[in-house]
Each structure stands twice: as structure tokens, then as C-alpha cells.
Motif scaffolding. Structure first.
Motif, PDB file in Angstrom:
ATOM      1  N   THR A  49      -4.533 -14.635   6.172  1.00  0.00           N
ATOM      2  CA  THR A  49      -3.626 -14.279   5.083  1.00  0.00           C
ATOM      3  C   THR A  49      -4.390 -14.366   3.774  1.00  0.00           C
ATOM      4  O   THR A  49      -5.445 -15.002   3.688  1.00  0.00           O
ATOM      5  CB  THR A  49      -2.417 -15.232   5.016  1.00  0.00           C
ATOM      6  OG1 THR A  49      -2.883 -16.536   4.618  1.00  0.00           O
ATOM      7  CG2 THR A  49      -1.717 -15.336   6.362  1.00  0.00           C
ATOM      8  N   PHE A  50      -3.852 -13.727   2.736  1.00  0.00           N
ATOM      9  CA  PHE A  50      -4.518 -13.688   1.439  1.00  0.00           C
ATOM     10  C   PHE A  50      -3.505 -13.953   0.330  1.00  0.00           C
ATOM     11  O   PHE A  50      -2.418 -13.364   0.330  1.00  0.00           O
ATOM     12  CB  PHE A  50      -5.157 -12.320   1.185  1.00  0.00           C
ATOM     13  CG  PHE A  50      -6.056 -11.836   2.298  1.00  0.00           C
ATOM     14  CD1 PHE A  50      -7.367 -12.273   2.381  1.00  0.00           C
ATOM     15  CD2 PHE A  50      -5.578 -10.960   3.267  1.00  0.00           C
ATOM     16  CE1 PHE A  50      -8.195 -11.838   3.406  1.00  0.00           C
ATOM     17  CE2 PHE A  50      -6.393 -10.517   4.297  1.00  0.00           C
ATOM     18  CZ  PHE A  50      -7.713 -10.964   4.364  1.00  0.00           C
ATOM     19  N   THR A  51      -3.850 -14.840  -0.588  1.00  0.00           N
ATOM     20  CA  THR A  51      -3.109 -14.970  -1.830  1.00  0.00           C
ATOM     21  C   THR A  51      -3.777 -14.047  -2.835  1.00  0.00           C
ATOM     22  O   THR A  51      -4.968 -14.178  -3.095  1.00  0.00           O
ATOM     23  CB  THR A  51      -3.135 -16.416  -2.351  1.00  0.00           C
ATOM     24  OG1 THR A  51      -2.605 -17.272  -1.343  1.00  0.00           O
ATOM     25  CG2 THR A  51      -2.319 -16.553  -3.624  1.00  0.00           C
ATOM     26  N   THR A  52      -3.030 -13.090  -3.388  1.00  0.00           N
ATOM     27  CA  THR A  52      -3.676 -12.026  -4.146  1.00  0.00           C
ATOM     28  C   THR A  52      -3.358 -12.094  -5.638  1.00  0.00           C
ATOM     29  O   THR A  52      -2.278 -12.501  -6.046  1.00  0.00           O
ATOM     30  CB  THR A  52      -3.282 -10.638  -3.600  1.00  0.00           C
ATOM     31  OG1 THR A  52      -1.862 -10.496  -3.651  1.00  0.00           O
ATOM     32  CG2 THR A  52      -3.739 -10.467  -2.165  1.00  0.00           C
ATOM     33  N   ASP A  53      -4.342 -11.684  -6.428  1.00  0.00           N
ATOM     34  CA  ASP A  53      -4.183 -11.545  -7.873  1.00  0.00           C
ATOM     35  C   ASP A  53      -5.081 -10.398  -8.333  1.00  0.00           C
ATOM     36  O   ASP A  53      -5.542  -9.597  -7.506  1.00  0.00           O
ATOM     37  CB  ASP A  53      -4.497 -12.852  -8.601  1.00  0.00           C
ATOM     38  CG  ASP A  53      -5.951 -13.307  -8.447  1.00  0.00           C
ATOM     39  OD1 ASP A  53      -6.776 -12.542  -7.895  1.00  0.00           O
ATOM     40  OD2 ASP A  53      -6.268 -14.425  -8.884  1.00  0.00           O
ATOM     41  N   HIS A  54      -5.354 -10.302  -9.636  1.00  0.00           N
ATOM     42  CA  HIS A  54      -6.131  -9.162 -10.122  1.00  0.00           C
ATOM     43  C   HIS A  54      -7.580  -9.194  -9.662  1.00  0.00           C
ATOM     44  O   HIS A  54      -8.281  -8.195  -9.771  1.00  0.00           O
ATOM     45  CB  HIS A  54      -6.062  -9.084 -11.653  1.00  0.00           C
ATOM     46  CG  HIS A  54      -6.585 -10.293 -12.349  1.00  0.00           C
ATOM     47  ND1 HIS A  54      -5.787 -11.122 -13.096  1.00  0.00           N
ATOM     48  CD2 HIS A  54      -7.828 -10.827 -12.439  1.00  0.00           C
ATOM     49  CE1 HIS A  54      -6.503 -12.098 -13.614  1.00  0.00           C
ATOM     50  NE2 HIS A  54      -7.745 -11.941 -13.224  1.00  0.00           N
ATOM     51  N   ALA A  55      -8.038 -10.335  -9.139  1.00  0.00           N
ATOM     52  CA  ALA A  55      -9.418 -10.443  -8.671  1.00  0.00           C
ATOM     53  C   ALA A  55      -9.576 -10.071  -7.196  1.00  0.00           C
ATOM     54  O   ALA A  55     -10.700  -9.935  -6.712  1.00  0.00           O
ATOM     55  CB  ALA A  55      -9.932 -11.866  -8.907  1.00  0.00           C
ATOM     56  N   SER A  56      -8.475  -9.884  -6.491  1.00  0.00           N
ATOM     57  CA  SER A  56      -8.550  -9.651  -5.046  1.00  0.00           C
ATOM     58  C   SER A  56      -9.111  -8.273  -4.716  1.00  0.00           C
ATOM     59  O   SER A  56      -8.747  -7.280  -5.357  1.00  0.00           O
ATOM     60  CB  SER A  56      -7.150  -9.776  -4.432  1.00  0.00           C
ATOM     61  OG  SER A  56      -6.612 -11.059  -4.643  1.00  0.00           O
ATOM     62  N   PRO A  57      -9.979  -8.189  -3.710  1.00  0.00           N
ATOM     63  CA  PRO A  57     -10.414  -6.865  -3.233  1.00  0.00           C
ATOM     64  C   PRO A  57      -9.211  -6.025  -2.836  1.00  0.00           C
ATOM     65  O   PRO A  57      -8.243  -6.545  -2.264  1.00  0.00           O
ATOM     66  CB  PRO A  57     -11.286  -7.198  -2.021  1.00  0.00           C
ATOM     67  CG  PRO A  57     -11.735  -8.615  -2.235  1.00  0.00           C
ATOM     68  CD  PRO A  57     -10.606  -9.284  -2.947  1.00  0.00           C
ATOM     69  N   PHE A  58      -9.257  -4.755  -3.141  1.00  0.00           N
ATOM     70  CA  PHE A  58      -8.124  -3.878  -2.869  1.00  0.00           C
ATOM     71  C   PHE A  58      -7.740  -3.916  -1.397  1.00  0.00           C
ATOM     72  O   PHE A  58      -6.557  -3.891  -1.049  1.00  0.00           O
ATOM     73  CB  PHE A  58      -8.504  -2.450  -3.297  1.00  0.00           C
ATOM     74  CG  PHE A  58      -7.339  -1.621  -3.760  1.00  0.00           C
ATOM     75  CD1 PHE A  58      -6.779  -1.816  -5.016  1.00  0.00           C
ATOM     76  CD2 PHE A  58      -6.798  -0.625  -2.952  1.00  0.00           C
ATOM     77  CE1 PHE A  58      -5.710  -1.050  -5.461  1.00  0.00           C
ATOM     78  CE2 PHE A  58      -5.731   0.148  -3.375  1.00  0.00           C
ATOM     79  CZ  PHE A  58      -5.182  -0.058  -4.634  1.00  0.00           C
ATOM     80  N   GLU A  59      -8.724  -4.003  -0.524  1.00  0.00           N
ATOM     81  CA  GLU A  59      -8.457  -3.911   0.913  1.00  0.00           C
ATOM     82  C   GLU A  59      -7.716  -5.136   1.453  1.00  0.00           C
ATOM     83  O   GLU A  59      -7.224  -5.110   2.582  1.00  0.00           O
ATOM     84  CB  GLU A  59      -9.765  -3.736   1.675  1.00  0.00           C
ATOM     85  CG  GLU A  59     -10.709  -4.916   1.579  1.00  0.00           C
ATOM     86  CD  GLU A  59     -11.997  -4.689   2.345  1.00  0.00           C
ATOM     87  OE1 GLU A  59     -12.755  -5.659   2.483  1.00  0.00           O
ATOM     88  OE2 GLU A  59     -12.236  -3.552   2.789  1.00  0.00           O
ATOM     89  N   GLU A  60      -7.604  -6.207   0.670  1.00  0.00           N
ATOM     90  CA  GLU A  60      -6.887  -7.400   1.111  1.00  0.00           C
ATOM     91  C   GLU A  60      -5.449  -7.446   0.604  1.00  0.00           C
ATOM     92  O   GLU A  60      -4.720  -8.378   0.925  1.00  0.00           O
ATOM     93  CB  GLU A  60      -7.616  -8.662   0.619  1.00  0.00           C
ATOM     94  CG  GLU A  60      -8.975  -8.872   1.250  1.00  0.00           C
ATOM     95  CD  GLU A  60      -9.657 -10.130   0.741  1.00  0.00           C
ATOM     96  OE1 GLU A  60      -9.054 -10.824  -0.130  1.00  0.00           O
ATOM     97  OE2 GLU A  60     -10.775 -10.413   1.189  1.00  0.00           O
ATOM     98  N   ARG A  61      -5.019  -6.465  -0.143  1.00  0.00           N
ATOM     99  CA  ARG A  61      -3.724  -6.550  -0.813  1.00  0.00           C
ATOM    100  C   ARG A  61      -2.584  -5.920  -0.007  1.00  0.00           C
ATOM    101  O   ARG A  61      -2.766  -4.946   0.694  1.00  0.00           O
ATOM    102  CB  ARG A  61      -3.798  -5.860  -2.175  1.00  0.00           C
ATOM    103  CG  ARG A  61      -4.874  -6.427  -3.095  1.00  0.00           C
ATOM    104  CD  ARG A  61      -4.781  -5.830  -4.477  1.00  0.00           C
ATOM    105  NE  ARG A  61      -5.942  -6.156  -5.303  1.00  0.00           N
ATOM    106  CZ  ARG A  61      -6.003  -5.944  -6.620  1.00  0.00           C
ATOM    107  NH1 ARG A  61      -4.977  -5.411  -7.256  1.00  0.00           N
ATOM    108  NH2 ARG A  61      -7.092  -6.254  -7.289  1.00  0.00           N
ATOM    109  N   TRP A  62      -1.405  -6.506  -0.145  1.00  0.00           N
ATOM    110  CA  TRP A  62      -0.108  -5.925   0.201  1.00  0.00           C
ATOM    111  C   TRP A  62       0.173  -5.787   1.695  1.00  0.00           C
ATOM    112  O   TRP A  62       0.986  -4.958   2.104  1.00  0.00           O
ATOM    113  CB  TRP A  62       0.087  -4.575  -0.506  1.00  0.00           C
ATOM    114  CG  TRP A  62      -0.190  -4.701  -1.967  1.00  0.00           C
ATOM    115  CD1 TRP A  62       0.220  -5.713  -2.802  1.00  0.00           C
ATOM    116  CD2 TRP A  62      -0.987  -3.829  -2.768  1.00  0.00           C
ATOM    117  NE1 TRP A  62      -0.269  -5.514  -4.071  1.00  0.00           N
ATOM    118  CE2 TRP A  62      -1.017  -4.362  -4.092  1.00  0.00           C
ATOM    119  CE3 TRP A  62      -1.675  -2.638  -2.525  1.00  0.00           C
ATOM    120  CZ2 TRP A  62      -1.700  -3.758  -5.131  1.00  0.00           C
ATOM    121  CZ3 TRP A  62      -2.359  -2.020  -3.553  1.00  0.00           C
ATOM    122  CH2 TRP A  62      -2.379  -2.591  -4.843  1.00  0.00           C
TER     123      TRP A  62
END
Length: 431
Positions: A189-202
Motif C-alpha cells: 500500500t502507499f500513502t500518497t502526496d505530491h511527492a509520490s510517483p504517479f504509478e503508485e497513486r489512486w
């Protein structure tokens, strides 16, 4: 409606929040002086609305399809264009969530509202200038007058961990979600913010918008047997028509730009709350020692000063998007959120605003968070807020202070300095 309804899953677990540290340890850290999280009075937008409801100064209208949702959003000035849809079973009303019945989330700069089809309550969170994230529920029943019930710490089970920067806070979580909505935790799982790689989001979210050659985890379900998630099938989706019925929601969108703003905003709020708490704790520690050692009451020890300085640095890192993931393709949303969000911005004489989007290589045209205008920022203790602004001014002037922010070009620094000088009086007043 009892506050304990919120017990383990609470509103802005924007996608899962099994805390990484025990609830009791977290609550012990916030319940006593100098924070007093559970007992201190708050004055966030939801608390103010609750007082007005109780006083009969405002009414909320109930409709059979959405309950109090539309009226509540209007009362809190939360735009419908901010709608995003999450289908992972990662919030309080998890039994009502699946890929066919996603949960809707709406937000503005200070407030988050969650809605489930047929849900027993609306879930709310709001940022108080001193106490940070506060959590509430509103029962979806027209039989009783609407009441906003404040949680008194139970939501910290999920909303106070390393994922929220160790304060009561918010998170956007990306998971490998099955069609049922159940996350496959073993896959990561990933906690995402503006620094997260696009491929890990949503992962576990629906996403409407275009993003060129970049790929994300949205609009796709995880198949355990295949052990895979098809990022290609979920790419550049502008309509959810063939994926899920959006008729039960206020709009047909789960806007890409809204999601990107949400990711930044949640962790920016957490950074501000952490700086607030850390500064108050540092000052409190010094005051206790001052009394014991017969020192002046306002003396700040070197240790406390270092703690406050580190807190200011953390705020600056988020404020200036220091580690922002660079976009490699342009992005665009579908709901009109970008236009509505930008229109709310304070502007300088040249018409520039910190809410202006770039969406070509980064999120914002002028990379300094719009939350510098928020009550959460202005509510920081003087000792840390002034440090943030002084350090910010030094960075924007260039020289050695700017070396930690190499992505800020001279043109960026000049524009930000000019915008803030015109629109942030405290910044302009600092020498």
C-alpha cells in the motif's frame, strides 16, 4: 448519534488507515498538556456550523437521494466539483463500499465530507487552527433534527500514525483493491502526496482525466489469481459510464486534478499540525524546566529552539513542494474543479495566484502552497510561524538559503516573492 459510532474507521481515511502504532499510545501523546486534544475547545468550520444548528440560526435540508449532503456542502462552501470516488473498503462504513458502490469525498481548503450510498451517517473532518484535524458525524435521518457530533479521540485509532505525520490528521491511501473493494494488503500500500510517483497513486479510486503517457493505479481492480493490476486499462479515462453508475452521486466525475490537490493538501495540513504540536511541546518543556531551575519564564532552551527550527523546516519542505514528483505528461481533469479552485484564489496586481495550475510539469504554476493563507498556518505559534516566514523570505531571495530548493528557478523565486509581498502582509513586514 453517539461519537463512538466513529470507533475504528473514521472519515478522512481517504483510503485505508490501519494505524502503524497503537491507538492508546497515540492518544496518550495528545490527550494531556499542552495539547489536550480531546477536551480543548475548537473553532473549525464544522464546529461553527454545529453551534449555529443548535442555536437555530441555520437549517439543513434533507432529500431522499442524498440526505443532508447537498445542503451540508452548501453550508460549508464545499464545491461539488471536488467529488472523488473511492471504492476500497477503507473507511468507517466499509460494508457499503465496493467497486459498484464507491464512497464519495468532497473537500475545500479546511473541510472534508464523505458520503456512502445508503449510509447511516455523513462523515466529516475539519482543520482547527490550533488543534488540527477534528472528526464529526451527521446522522442521515430526517426523523431527528440534524446534529454534528464531534469525535473525542476514537478516530485517532486510524488518524494518528506515521502516515499522518504522528498527529491527528489525514491521508490519501493507494491500495491494490479487489472488485469487492477489499484491499490486498500483501501486495503493498502507499500513502500518497505530491511527492509520490504517479504509478503508485489512486489504487482503489476512480479517476477521470487525462495524463498522457503516465500511468496510475486507478480505475482498475486487483485480480489475486493473476497477481496483477492493469494500469493500462485505467489510463486516460474521461467517463466512468462503462465502469460504475454515477447516478447516485452529485456529479459523474472523480476528478484527476482534485485528487492531486487532495494529496498535497492532506499532508500539508499534517505538516502544519505537527509544527503546531511540536512547538507547543517544546515551549511547554522549557517552561517546566524554567520553573524547576528558577530561570525566566520565557526562556527557550537550545533543545527547544532546535525542535522548533526543525518544525519550521518540515513546513517549508511541504510549502515549497521541495520533493514534488515531476510530471512527464500534461494532466487535465473533467469536472471543472481546476477552474473553480483557481477562481477562489487571492491575486496580486499582476493577476497571479498561488492557486493557478501548471499541470504540464508540476501541479501549480507558482510552487508555494495556497495553505499559507489558511487559518492553520496563521494559527501556528509565533515562535515557529515567524521562523517559517523568515526562512521562506531568505530562500526566495536566493543565495545559500535557496540551495536546498534547486527546483525553484530564479523566475519562480521572484514571482513568489512578489506575490507574497502583495498578498501576505506578515511576509511583507519581515525584514
Amino acid at each position: 448519534m453517539s461519537p463512538t459510532y466513529c470507533l475504528t474507521y473514521c472519515m478522512t481515511t481517504l483510503a485505508l488507515a490501519f494505524a502503524s502504532s497503537p491507538c492508546t499510545a497515540q492518544r496518550d501523546g495528545f490527550s494531556g498538556p499542552p495539547i489536550n486534544y480531546e477536551t480543548a475547545p475548537v473553532d473549525d468550520p464544522v464546529a461553527r456550523l454545529a453551534r449555529r444548528l443548535e442555536a437555530g440560526e441555520v437549517e439543513l435540508a434533507f432529500d431522499e437521494e442524498h440526505g443532508y449532503l447537498k445542503s451540508l456542502l452548501g453550508a460549508l462552501d464545499v464545491p461539488e466539483s471536488s467529488q472523488t470516488l473511492v471504492f476500497s473498503k477503507t473507511s468507517m462504513q466499509r460494508s457499503r463500499i465496493s467497486s459498484r458502490t464507491p464512497r464519495a469525498l468532497y473537500f475545500n481548503d479546511d473541510v472534508y465530507v464523505g458520503f456512502c450510498q445508503g449510509g447511516g451517517v455523513l462523515e466529516l473532518a475539519a482543520t482547527d487552527a490550533e488543534q488540527g484535524a477534528q472528526f464529526y458525524t451527521l446522522e442521515q435521518s430526517k426523523e431527528e433534527p440534524p446534529r454534528l457530533i464531534r469525535d473525542r479521540g476514537n478516530c485517532l485509532t486510524c488518524h494518528a500514525s506515521t502516515r499522518t505525520q504522528d498527529v491527528p490528521g489525514y491521508l490519501v491511501r493507494s491500495v491494490f483493491a479487489q472488485a469487492s473493494g477489499q484491499p490486498e494488503f500483501g501486495s503493498g500500500t502507499f500513502t500518497t502526496d505530491h511527492a509520490s510517483p504517479f504509478e503508485e497513486r489512486w489504487g482503489g479510486w476512480y479517476v477521470t482525466g487525462t495524463h498522457g503517457a503516465m500511468r496510475h493505479m486507478g480505475n482498475a481492480v486487483y485480480h489475486r489469481r493473476k497477481g496483477d493490476l492493469d494500469r493500462e486499462a485505467g489510463a486516460n479515462v474521461t467517463s466512468l459510464e462503462t465502469r460504475v453508475s454515477t447516478e447516485p452521486y452529485l456529479t459523474e466525475h472523480s476528478d484527476l486534478v482534485a485528487l492531486m490537490v487532495l494529496e498535497h493538501q492532506t499532508q500539508m495540513h499534517n505538516a502544519l499540525a505537527w509544527a503546531n504540536y511540536e512547538t507547543r511541546r517544546a515551549i511547554h518543556q522549557s517552561q517546566v524546566m524554567n520553573e524547576a531551575l528558577d530561570r525566566p519564564a520565557d526562556y527557550l532552551s537550545p533543545t527547544s529552539t532546535r525542535r522548533i527550527d526543525a518544525a519550521a523546516d518540515r513546513v517549508l519542505e511541504y510549502l515549497l513542494f521541495r520533493d514534488e514528483f515531476p510530471l512527464t505528461s500534461p494532466v487535465a481533469g473533467t469536472s471543472g474543479f481546476a477552474e473553480e479552485f483557481a477562481a477562489r484564489g487571492v491575486r496580486d496586481a499582476a493577476g497571479r495566484s498561488l492557486r493557478d495550475f501548471d499541470l504540464q510539469t508540476r501541479l501549480f504554476r507558482h510552487p508555494c502552497s495556497y495553505l499559507i493563507y489558511s487559518k492553520a498556518f496563521d494559527g501556528l505559534p509565533d515562535e515557529v510561524r515567524r521562523r517559517v516566514l523568515m526562512k521562506l523570505k531568505a530562500i526566495l531571495r536566493g543565495g545559500t538559503a535557496a540551495e536546498e530548493y534547486p527546483r525553484l528557478t530564479p523566475a519562480d523565486r521572484r514571482a513568489l516573492r512578489e506575490i507574497l509581498t502583495e498578498t501576505k502582509p506578515e511576509f511583507a513586514a519581515l525584514e
